[in-house]
Scaffold this active site. Structure first.
Site, PDB file in Angstrom:
ATOM      1  N   SER A   3      42.078   2.958  31.986  1.00 45.76           N
ATOM      2  CA  SER A   3      41.948   4.064  31.029  1.00 45.76           C
ATOM      3  C   SER A   3      41.988   3.552  29.590  1.00 45.76           C
ATOM      4  O   SER A   3      41.989   4.352  28.651  1.00 45.76           O
ATOM      5  CB  SER A   3      43.099   5.056  31.213  1.00 45.76           C
ATOM      6  OG  SER A   3      43.089   5.583  32.503  1.00 45.76           O
ATOM      7  N   ASP A  26      46.087  -0.184  39.707  1.00 45.88           N
ATOM      8  CA  ASP A  26      45.054   0.651  39.081  1.00 45.88           C
ATOM      9  C   ASP A  26      43.867   0.882  40.010  1.00 45.88           C
ATOM     10  O   ASP A  26      43.000   1.710  39.721  1.00 45.88           O
ATOM     11  CB  ASP A  26      44.573   0.027  37.761  1.00 45.88           C
ATOM     12  CG  ASP A  26      45.418   0.496  36.582  1.00 45.88           C
ATOM     13  OD1 ASP A  26      46.216   1.429  36.750  1.00 45.88           O
ATOM     14  OD2 ASP A  26      45.275  -0.076  35.484  1.00 45.88           O
ATOM     15  N   ARG A  79      39.568  -7.884  31.737  1.00 47.11           N
ATOM     16  CA  ARG A  79      40.364  -7.163  32.718  1.00 47.11           C
ATOM     17  C   ARG A  79      40.681  -8.090  33.901  1.00 47.11           C
ATOM     18  O   ARG A  79      39.851  -8.923  34.275  1.00 47.11           O
ATOM     19  CB  ARG A  79      39.528  -5.987  33.212  1.00 47.11           C
ATOM     20  CG  ARG A  79      40.183  -5.097  34.247  1.00 47.11           C
ATOM     21  CD  ARG A  79      41.270  -4.286  33.652  1.00 47.11           C
ATOM     22  NE  ARG A  79      41.599  -3.130  34.475  1.00 47.11           N
ATOM     23  CZ  ARG A  79      42.699  -2.408  34.289  1.00 47.11           C
ATOM     24  NH1 ARG A  79      43.565  -2.738  33.343  1.00 47.11           N
ATOM     25  NH2 ARG A  79      42.933  -1.347  35.031  1.00 47.11           N
ATOM     26  N   THR A  89      51.641  -0.777  28.003  1.00 52.58           N
ATOM     27  CA  THR A  89      50.423  -1.447  27.573  1.00 52.58           C
ATOM     28  C   THR A  89      50.608  -1.575  26.076  1.00 52.58           C
ATOM     29  O   THR A  89      51.563  -1.039  25.534  1.00 52.58           O
ATOM     30  CB  THR A  89      49.216  -0.545  27.926  1.00 52.58           C
ATOM     31  OG1 THR A  89      49.121  -0.445  29.332  1.00 52.58           O
ATOM     32  CG2 THR A  89      47.913  -1.029  27.360  1.00 52.58           C
TER      33      THR A  89
HETATM   34  O1  DON Z   1      44.361  -0.030  32.497  1.00 46.79           O
HETATM   35  C1  DON Z   1      45.004   0.998  32.542  1.00 46.79           C
HETATM   36  O2  DON Z   1      44.537   2.095  32.366  1.00 46.79           O
HETATM   37  C2  DON Z   1      46.489   0.900  32.776  1.00 46.79           C
HETATM   38  N1  DON Z   1      46.795  -0.334  33.451  1.00 46.79           N
HETATM   39  C3  DON Z   1      47.175   0.992  31.475  1.00 46.79           C
HETATM   40  C4  DON Z   1      48.659   0.984  31.630  1.00 46.79           C
HETATM   41  C5  DON Z   1      49.338   1.556  30.469  1.00 46.79           C
HETATM   42  O3  DON Z   1      48.763   1.946  29.497  1.00 46.79           O
HETATM   43  C6  DON Z   1      50.756   1.712  30.579  1.00 46.79           C
HETATM   44  N2  DON Z   1      51.262   2.134  29.290  1.00 46.79           N
HETATM   45  N3  DON Z   1      51.893   2.971  28.913  1.00 46.79           N
END
Ligand code: DON
Length: 560
Positions: free
Chosen positions: A441, A411, A96, A369
């Site tokens: 998430s 986030d 991360r 994502t």
């Molecule tokens: O880490 C996370 O939860 C978010 N940055 C994820 C972003 C994400 O899944 C966007 N996609 N649709």
């Protein structure tokens, strides 16, 4: 007494379950990769065919997605991997992004303490220290079997040969083109309009990858690439420095592991909320035997919604980077606690989420994502979700290096109580601090059944990731859908606040919604987004595997 009744329910539930659904997705004998682009899946499979293991294929697939799927695949972002080796060993890697050293709790607030719109979502100020290159090197060093050059060669070749633009890609680039140009300037690579069938070649990215191939991990974190990247961000007013890059490390974590009936579910631990929240959801619904209800019926949606509501309320308050905050996991995951959380639930009417002081909260932007699932010939399994956060991240494209930078700083909870771009309301546990990781998430998950590998699953979708993964597992296990059907099935979502259910378009009959309204559930009719793009693999009883590739995107299963 209650326990005895519940146990009986569980036993009968399991014994009633029908035989496994026949596959409807791609079925292969030995190995499979399912990812957001055929090119990336094919490169992963090529590595497997050449004798590489699932971890080698992870490295190649992750980097191939950076080429073929710049919407979310990345060098400038981060992610999480959950694995299960063929001998049953499990583990997780956290690569991360981190907050830069100069980050402060109020860095995105104005003098009155209000969030300054855009600062954590767009351009250089939004960028967290990228973890992807550290992640793939860590995986390769600890678990890989082929030389790194061999893994990088097909990826570099793809960047040079180019990627054919699909209809989905044309639409996405068109949708975000103005924003990319606004942030990255008119000289940017993505200034030129792309049409279906065009070939996009990425020579700068190929050069960056080649330098990484020649000079190793340090090229990205301490070498020429690090210097260029830090200077690029600094010139644009961002926080990331050479020191931030030099200090970055990926971290091996203990995954969250729990049982649901006769399944053993292995998922991502903090700083992702995925594993903890899905664990809470499954334990809250376990006593009810959801498989007795019809798939996506009003009752099934009610039960899941109420567990989602309670689990997200805990998520938002308690979870953050475990290296910085004390998370009361023993308490949050205790069955007694979770059953007690559901004690005020009845099928008669909706529970109302606690109202928040600032009123209506909106989920503002859908973003991107990507997830991929891999199983190799030996039976090693890898489940990876990786992200830039928003679609094309911060929209800041470094032309010289050939990749987008993340906007993962969003986030964090910039201001406790104020929603981020997924409408998630955070608390102190997820406040910004130097070198802290922002709460995620992402829910890369592996499921064992009867002690054997059974499912590899995950999805993008911001705050909807956790509920989409839960529904996919339940679709196969409780509702007896094939892997492909489980992925295709329409999904819904609730996240405590805002207190409404969102449904995917066209997937749910009006009478189901009417039933839910009659119980007091609020349904957001304006927001009917596509929820997630699940890429999964199911191991069939005879040992073959079935892919579930989400038709919501260009996702493709490839195998042999
Ligand atoms: O880490 C996370 O939860 C978010 N940055 C994820 C972003 C994400 O899944 C966007 N996609 N649709």
């Amino acid at each position: 007494m209650l326990f005895a009744a519940l146990s009986l329910l569980l036993v009968t539930g399991i014994s009633c379950r029908k035989s496994p659904a026949s596959p409807t997705g791609l079925v292969t004998e030995k190995a499979m990769v399912v990812s957001a682009r055929e090119e990336a899946s094919a490169i992963g499979v090529e590595i497997l065919r050449e004798g590489g293991n699932a971890f080698d294929a992870m490295v190649a697939t992750e980097l191939a997605l950076a080429v073929a799927y710049p919407y979310a695949g990345n060098l400038g972002g981060g992610g999480f991997m959950v694995y299960r080796k063929s001998n049953g060993d499990v583990g997780a890697l956290d690569y991360r992004e981190k907050a830069p050293l100069s980050a402060t709790a109020d860095m995105y607030l104005d003098s009155l303490g209000n969030v300054i719109p855009g600062l954590s979502t767009r351009g250089a100020t939004a960028v967290g220290v990228p973890g992807t290159v550290a992640g793939v090197f860590e995986v390769h060093e600890k678990m890989g079997s082929l030389p790194l050059e061999k893994l990088l060669e097909p990826v570099i070749a793809l960047a040079e040969r180019g990627v054919i633009v699909t209809e989905n890609q044309e639409n996405r680039l068109e949708r975000y083109r103005d924003q990319i140009i606004e942030i990255s300037g008119e000289e940017t690579f993505f200034f030129t309009k792309c049409r279906v069938g065009d070939t996009l070649k990425y020579p700068s990215l190929a050069n960056t990858l080649r330098r990484i191939k020649n000079n190793g991990r340090d090229e990205f974190y301490k070498g020429e690439t690090a210097k260029k990247l830090a200077a690029f961000i600094q010139e644009r007013g961002g926080y990331l420095t050479e020191e931030d890059l030099a200090k970055y490390q990926a971290v091996w974590r203990q995954p969250v592991i729990f049982n649901y009936k006769d399944l053993r579910i292995i998922s991502m631990s903090p700083p992702s909320s995925g594993g903890v929240t899905i664990n809470q959801i499954f334990k809250m619904i376990e006593p009810y035997d959801i498989g007795d209800y019809e798939h996506n019926s009003g009752e099934a949606i009610q039960l899941l919604t109420e567990s989602f509501r309670r689990a997200y309320a805990d998520r938002n308050f308690y979870l953050g980077d475990p290296d910085f905050v004390e998370i009361p996991l023993d308490f949050l995951l205790k069955e007694d606690y979770l059953h007690q959380r559901m004690s005020d639930f009845t099928f008669d009417k909706a529970t109302k989420s606690e109202s928040v002081s600032h009123g209506t909260v909106e989920i503002l932007e859908s973003a991107e994502t990507t997830h991929y699932s891999i199983v190799d010939e030996m039976g090693n399994a890898v489940s990876v979700t990786t992200t830039l956060n928003g679609a094309y991240g911060s929209k800041l494209y470094c032309d010289e290096l050939g990749f987008f930078l993340n906007n993962e700083m969003d986030d964090f909870s910039s201001k406790p109580g104020t929603p981020n771009m997924f409408g998630l309301i955070g608390a102190e546990a997820n406040s910004i601090a130097p070198e802290k990781r922002m709460l995620s998430s992402m829910t890369p998950t592996i499921v064992e059944k009867d002690g054997k590998l059974w499912l590899v699953v995950g999805t993008p979708g911001g705050s909807t990731i956790i509920t989409a993964v839960a529904q996919t597992i339940l679709n196969t296990y409780e509702f007896n859908l094939s892997m492909q059907e489980a992925v295709e099935a329409p999904r819904f979502h609730h996240q405590w606040l805002p207190d409404y259910i969102i449904f995917e378009p066209d997937g749910f009959p009006e009478e189901t919604k009417e039933f839910l309204r009659s119980k007091g559930y609020l349904i957001n009719e304006e927001r009917t987004p596509v929820i997630g793009k699940v890429d999964a693999i199911r191991i069939l009883p005879d040992g073959r595997m079935e892919g579930g590739a989400d038709p919501r995107g260009d996702d493709t299963a490839v195998g042999y």
